[in-house]
Design an enzyme around this catalytic site. Structure first.
Site, mmCIF file in Angstrom:
data_model
loop_
_atom_site.group_PDB
_atom_site.id
_atom_site.type_symbol
_atom_site.label_atom_id
_atom_site.label_comp_id
_atom_site.label_asym_id
_atom_site.label_seq_id
_atom_site.Cartn_x
_atom_site.Cartn_y
_atom_site.Cartn_z
ATOM 1 N N GLY A 1 -6.137 16.898 7.890
ATOM 2 C CA GLY A 1 -6.625 16.755 9.261
ATOM 3 C C GLY A 1 -5.600 16.182 10.211
ATOM 4 N N LYS B 1 0.830 -1.216 0.000
ATOM 5 C CA LYS B 1 0.000 0.000 0.000
ATOM 6 C C LYS B 1 0.864 1.266 0.000
ATOM 7 C CE LYS B 1 -4.381 -1.510 0.789
ATOM 8 N NZ LYS B 1 -5.612 -1.012 0.133
ATOM 9 N N ARG B 2 2.143 1.119 -0.306
ATOM 10 C CA ARG B 2 3.099 2.232 -0.214
ATOM 11 C C ARG B 2 3.047 2.861 1.185
ATOM 12 N NH1 ARG B 2 3.005 6.443 -4.947
ATOM 13 N NH2 ARG B 2 0.862 6.713 -4.231
ATOM 14 N N GLU C 1 -4.467 16.404 -0.932
ATOM 15 C CA GLU C 1 -5.845 16.400 -0.433
ATOM 16 C C GLU C 1 -6.776 17.304 -1.228
ATOM 17 O OE1 GLU C 1 -3.409 14.964 3.023
ATOM 18 O OE2 GLU C 1 -3.172 16.409 1.382
ATOM 19 N N LEU D 1 -2.801 9.035 3.794
ATOM 20 C CA LEU D 1 -3.985 8.370 4.330
ATOM 21 C C LEU D 1 -4.469 7.283 3.382
ATOM 22 C CD1 LEU D 1 -6.004 8.629 6.759
ATOM 23 C CD2 LEU D 1 -7.401 10.064 5.258
ATOM 24 N N GLU E 1 2.657 14.722 6.929
ATOM 25 C CA GLU E 1 2.281 15.240 8.240
ATOM 26 C C GLU E 1 3.041 14.507 9.348
ATOM 27 O OE1 GLU E 1 -2.195 16.955 7.989
ATOM 28 O OE2 GLU E 1 -2.026 14.811 7.541
ATOM 29 N N GLY F 1 -0.836 12.503 4.599
ATOM 30 C CA GLY F 1 -0.613 12.136 5.991
ATOM 31 C C GLY F 1 0.798 11.672 6.267
#
Length: 257
Positions: A141, A26-27, A133, A65, A113, A110
């Protein structure tokens, strides 16, 4: 009940903890389990660990994400999900133990982040920084508007999110997304080298650096200077300061307990 396979591998060698995202298919996209396992580690870092190396398996740090696992949530649920990310990123940044990110491949959304919560960031050639995003119809978020904006500025973050712009490793180093550029395939080794160097510092000083500087940056100048004086007073009146001074006078490396 069948236990889920861990998605964050932890290995401790001496006083260095090696923490690796392990979802290569999923990297290393971040799902709720990833956040939970990060919380478990950074919320209770084993005694004796003086630095952490954070990396991703399979050539990518993290593509962000995991949108394939996202479900429709009402506003309150989205708030809770986001605030949980904030809490965990706070643990990464303010656990008191320095974290060195070894970045390669995708460092996006994410994943970026998470990297922004780390204290030292190393990038290999081929690393790609992106905040996609805006092109997915969602707002960040996981803390980008605070931590990432503190690194590259609100203006640049705005442009990055509006356009979906991708920065290369070299461009990322230039604007602060990375502190060091490593040779191809050498990012993890460079991160481990830096972690080993950092682990030789006084644990008290590392703790004060982590806890103080980011907070002082948000204070008024006078309040920041006062907080700096408090940190200086705490650091200069203990055993580590005595050892550091003796080592300097004796022309040797200090040995901080």
């Amino acid at each position: 009940m069948i236990e889920e396979k861990s998605v964050v591998d932890v290995r401790i060698e001496g006083n260095i903890a090696h923490v690796q995202f392990n979802r290569p298919a999923k990297r290393n996209a971040v799902n709720d389990q990833t956040i939970s396992e990060l919380q478990g580690f950074f919320g209770a870092i084993p005694k004796g660990v003086r630095a952490v190396v954070l990396s991703g398996a399979g050539g990518h740090f993290s593509a962000g994400l995991d949108l394939s696992e996202q479900i429709r949530r009402d506003p309150q649920e989205v708030m809770r999900h986001s605030r949980n990310w904030h809490a965990v990123m706070g643990l990464v940044q303010f656990s008191g133990v320095p974290v060195v990110a070894a970045m390669s491949g995708a460092v996006m959304g994410g994943g970026l982040e998470i990297a922004a919560a780390c204290h030292v960031r190393v990038a290999e050639p081929g690393t790609l920084f992106r905040m996609p995003e805006g092109q997915r119809g969602i707002f960040v978020g996981g803390g980008a508007t605070v931590r990432l904006a503190a690194i590259i500025g609100a203006d640049r973050l705005t442009e990055m999110m509006l356009t979906g712009r991708t920065y290369s490793a070299e461009e990322g180093e230039r604007i602060g997304l990375a502190h060091y550029l490593a040779p191809a395939g050498g990012g993890l080794a460079r991160a481990q080298e830096l972690a080993g160097q950092i682990a030789q510092n006084s644990a008290t000083i590392n703790y004060l650096i982590i806890q103080s500087i980011a907070r002082i940056a948000k204070m008024s100048a006078e309040d920041g200077l006062y907080a700096e004086s408090l940190a200086a007073a705490l650091s200069q009146t203990g055993a580590d300061a005595d050892e550091g001074l003796r080592a300097f006078l004796e022309k040797r490396k200090p040995n901080f307990a």
